[in-house]
Design an enzyme around this catalytic site. Structure first.
Site: not given
Ligand SMILES: Cc1cc2nc3c(=O)[nH]c(=O)nc-3n(C[C@H](O)[C@H](O)[C@H](O)COP(=O)(O)OP(=O)(O)OC[C@H]3O[C@@H](n4cnc5c(N)ncnc54)[C@H](O)[C@@H]3O)c2cc1C
Length: 340
Positions: A164, A242, A332
């Site tokens: 990520r 998420s 995130e």
């Protein structure tokens, strides 16, 4: 260039939260991107590049600067042999491109089905799901350097992809506007299935690995069960997907039996497990926001939710996980318009 003022940003986000942009402009060509950046420089305005708004938390006060909404479109196939190269403009919707590749029988991104947002954003956080990441197929990223106004190209290695993360999200955040991304896919290739849950589904339903349409349908079906495919009829999908990344730590906390997986710099823990075992169950409610009833990792807007409520909930969850397990979990999505 058509400059708009005080444009509400919530409708441009999948979570439906965020105040207005002081200035707002749409750019459908590289020249328009340059023009907008020049205007912002001349008028001493900060710039925020907006894609599909599916990985953002915009503050209730909005963004005091210029929001540049990218609208560059077009897909060019550069190579027709076994490994076609698809050059995809930044504002092409990601899932439509995945569907297009799958329908042509081009393997490499099938497990990334159902992820919202635009293709230009995929290298930013090295979008990944079900054992696949875009870094496996990206060969080139074309970007405009905001500091020089010049167009530049990055090879895969130069993107510094990680879990990520990439140079665009971390080391050089806000320096580049991604204009296009080139993927190398495999004609007639088989799906890459590494994720046990997907493998089980495929086995149970007798789907062959070279049946890319079947694999895509399997991924979409699993994602829908978790509220991970945008659906206006499903309030659990009013989210950023998420909200927390799985933390990577040197070793699991001692004396606690918890799921962990090998990772390059230690072990990866399950953020969902940590959150649940810190006392936050699916469907947890905090004012007008809460956790999805299908997926502990997704923070949802239950209707009329605010960024302040999301920030409070994030803080509550992070504190509880820290106190119980001594582990830091990080969001995130990108936070926009908050004091640094
Ligand atoms: C239901 C749901 C499921 C999701 N599932 C997944 C998943 O499985 N895996 C995953 O990795 N993510 C997932 N996401 C998160 C999100 O969809 C991805 O991160 C997506 O790539 C974000 O794209 P976007 O166009 O919406 O970017 P935005 O949210 O608009 O922007 C995100 C960041 O990228 C920057 N950016 C966007 N476009 C450009 C550009 N062209 N040039 C420079 N900077 C740019 C923005 O400035 C911002 O910093 C999910 C989100 C939702 C809502």
């Amino acid at each position: 260039m058509r400059l708009e003022e005080n444009v509400p940003l919530a409708p441009f986000t999948t979570i439906g939260i965020g105040g207005p942009a002081r200035f707002f402009v749409r750019a459908s060509s590289v020249d328009e991107v340059r023009e907008a950046l020049d205007w912002a420089r001349a008028n001493e305005q900060r710039v925020f590049v907006l894609g599909g708004g599916s990985n953002l938390l915009i503050s209730d006060d909005g963004f005091d600067g210029l929001v540049l909404r990218l609208e560059l479109r077009g897909i060019t196939i550069e190579n027709g042999d076994e490994y076609p190269l698809a050059k995809v403009a930044a504002a092409e919707p990601w899932d439509a491109f995945v569907s297009n590749a799958v329908n042509r029988g081009w393997a490499g991104i099938e497990c990334l089905s159902g992820i919202p947002g635009l293709t230009g954003a995929t290298p930013i956080q090295n979008v990944g799901a079900y054992g696949q990441e875009v870094s496996e197929t990206i060969v080139r990223v074309e970007a405009l350097d905001r500091t020089t106004g010049l167009v530049t190209w990055f090879t895969n290695g130069e993107c510094a992809f990680g879990y990520r993360s990439s140079r665009f999200k971390n080391q050089e955040r806000d320096r580049y506007v991604v204009l296009s991304v080139t993927f190398r896919l495999q004609r007639g290739g088989a799906a890459t299935v590494r994720y046990p849950e997907l493998q089980r589904y495929i086995d149970e339903n007798g789907i062959a690995l070279d049946d890319l349409r079947g694999v895509r349908a399997a991924v979409l079906s699993i994602r829908k069960r978790k509220g991970m495919v945008l659906d206006p009829a499903d309030p659990d999908t009013r989210s950023d997907g998420s909200f927390f990344m799985n933390p990577i730590v040197p070793s699991p906390p001692p004396g606690i039996d918890m799921p962990h997986f090998p990772a390059p710099d230690g072990v990866k823990l399950s953020a969902a497990w940590l959150i649940e075992h810190a006392g936050f169950h699916k469907g947890f409610v905090h004012g007008n926001v809460g956790l999805s009833s299908k997926h502990t990792l997704a923070i949802i807007n239950r209707g009329g939710g605010t960024a302040s409520e999301v920030v409070e909930l994030v803080g509550m969850i992070q504190r509880a996980v820290r106190e119980k397990f001594g582990v830091e979990i990080l969001p995130e999505p990108i936070f926009i318009g908050f004091a640094a």
